[in-house]
Motif scaffolding. Structure first.
Motif, PDB file in Angstrom:
ATOM      1  N   SER A   1       0.839  -1.189   0.000  1.00 22.76           N
ATOM      2  CA  SER A   1       0.000   0.000   0.000  1.00 22.76           C
ATOM      3  C   SER A   1       0.880   1.247   0.000  1.00 22.76           C
ATOM      4  O   SER A   1       2.089   1.162   0.168  1.00 22.76           O
TER       5      SER A   1
ATOM      6  N   GLY B   1       0.978   3.628  -2.552  1.00 20.10           N
ATOM      7  CA  GLY B   1       1.229   4.192  -3.864  1.00 20.10           C
ATOM      8  C   GLY B   1       0.257   5.306  -4.183  1.00 20.10           C
ATOM      9  O   GLY B   1      -0.699   5.555  -3.454  1.00 20.10           O
ATOM     10  N   GLY B   2       0.515   5.997  -5.286  1.00 18.23           N
ATOM     11  CA  GLY B   2      -0.343   7.088  -5.693  1.00 18.23           C
ATOM     12  C   GLY B   2       0.278   7.893  -6.804  1.00 18.23           C
ATOM     13  O   GLY B   2       1.269   7.489  -7.408  1.00 18.23           O
ATOM     14  N   LEU B   3      -0.317   9.050  -7.070  1.00 18.50           N
ATOM     15  CA  LEU B   3       0.166   9.962  -8.103  1.00 18.50           C
ATOM     16  C   LEU B   3       0.941  11.090  -7.448  1.00 18.50           C
ATOM     17  O   LEU B   3       0.449  11.732  -6.514  1.00 18.50           O
ATOM     18  N   VAL B   4       2.150  11.329  -7.923  1.00 20.00           N
ATOM     19  CA  VAL B   4       2.994  12.373  -7.357  1.00 20.00           C
ATOM     20  C   VAL B   4       3.778  13.061  -8.467  1.00 20.00           C
ATOM     21  O   VAL B   4       4.074  12.450  -9.501  1.00 20.00           O
TER      22      VAL B   4
ATOM     23  N   LEU C   1       7.086   9.514  -1.698  1.00 20.66           N
ATOM     24  CA  LEU C   1       6.048   8.584  -1.286  1.00 20.66           C
ATOM     25  C   LEU C   1       6.676   7.566  -0.353  1.00 20.66           C
ATOM     26  O   LEU C   1       7.866   7.278  -0.458  1.00 20.66           O
TER      27      LEU C   1
ATOM     28  N   THR D   1       7.849   5.297 -12.324  1.00 19.98           N
ATOM     29  CA  THR D   1       6.462   4.875 -12.490  1.00 19.98           C
ATOM     30  C   THR D   1       6.395   3.374 -12.746  1.00 19.98           C
ATOM     31  O   THR D   1       6.999   2.859 -13.682  1.00 19.98           O
TER      32      THR D   1
ATOM     33  N   THR E   1       1.296  -2.156  -5.532  1.00 19.54           N
ATOM     34  CA  THR E   1       0.717  -0.829  -5.384  1.00 19.54           C
ATOM     35  C   THR E   1       1.269   0.074  -6.480  1.00 19.54           C
ATOM     36  O   THR E   1       2.468   0.076  -6.746  1.00 19.54           O
ATOM     37  N   GLN E   2       0.386   0.811  -7.137  1.00 20.63           N
ATOM     38  CA  GLN E   2       0.763   1.633  -8.285  1.00 20.63           C
ATOM     39  C   GLN E   2       1.391   2.950  -7.864  1.00 20.63           C
ATOM     40  O   GLN E   2       0.844   3.674  -7.035  1.00 20.63           O
ATOM     41  N   VAL E   3       2.544   3.246  -8.451  1.00 23.90           N
ATOM     42  CA  VAL E   3       3.215   4.527  -8.256  1.00 23.90           C
ATOM     43  C   VAL E   3       3.298   5.208  -9.609  1.00 23.90           C
ATOM     44  O   VAL E   3       3.842   4.644 -10.561  1.00 23.90           O
ATOM     45  N   THR E   4       2.753   6.410  -9.709  1.00 26.58           N
ATOM     46  CA  THR E   4       2.792   7.165 -10.950  1.00 26.58           C
ATOM     47  C   THR E   4       3.433   8.525 -10.690  1.00 26.58           C
ATOM     48  O   THR E   4       2.967   9.281  -9.833  1.00 26.58           O
TER      49      THR E   4
END
Length: 119
Positions: free
Chosen positions: A7, A9-12, A18, A90, A113-116
């Protein structure tokens, strides 16, 4: 078996930070070497960082100086602090037990978990 849930992750934006978490259930991983891997679309899943049971850390050249791997044995949780993020970071990030001799994964994969990172 050890169940792992990633957990955080997100858009940054590029240059931002992060902190990813990997929560273990079923069994504790304090006696295991743990690591983070990532996979971008159309690319192989690559090694990012590892932490031995004794506390030794290992990093891929692309993240050295920017990422920090750590753990909280009391909470049975592995962390990846990511600073100065770049668009090339990403990917979907996964945690797993690892063989330190090859930095290869041993156990089953979680959902990731996605990291963008935007430029």
């Amino acid at each position: 078996q050890v169940q792992l849930v990633e957990s955080g992750g997100g858009l940054v934006q590029a240059g931002g930070s992060l902190r990813l978490s990997c929560a273990a259930s079923g069994r504790t991983f304090s006696s295991y070497s743990m690591g983070w891997f990532r996979q971008a679309p159309g690319k192989e899943r690559d090694f990012v960082a590892a932490l031995s049971w004794s506390g030794r850390t290992y990093y891929s050249d692309s993240v050295k100086g920017r990422f920090t791997i750590s753990r909280d044995n009391a909470k049975n949780t592995l962390y990846l602090q990511m600073n100065v993020l770049k668009p090339e970071d990403t990917a979907v990030y996964y945690c797993n037990t690892v063989h330190l001799s090859t930095m290869s994964p041993v156990g089953s994969w979680g959902q990731g978990t996605q990291v963008t990172v935007s430029s």
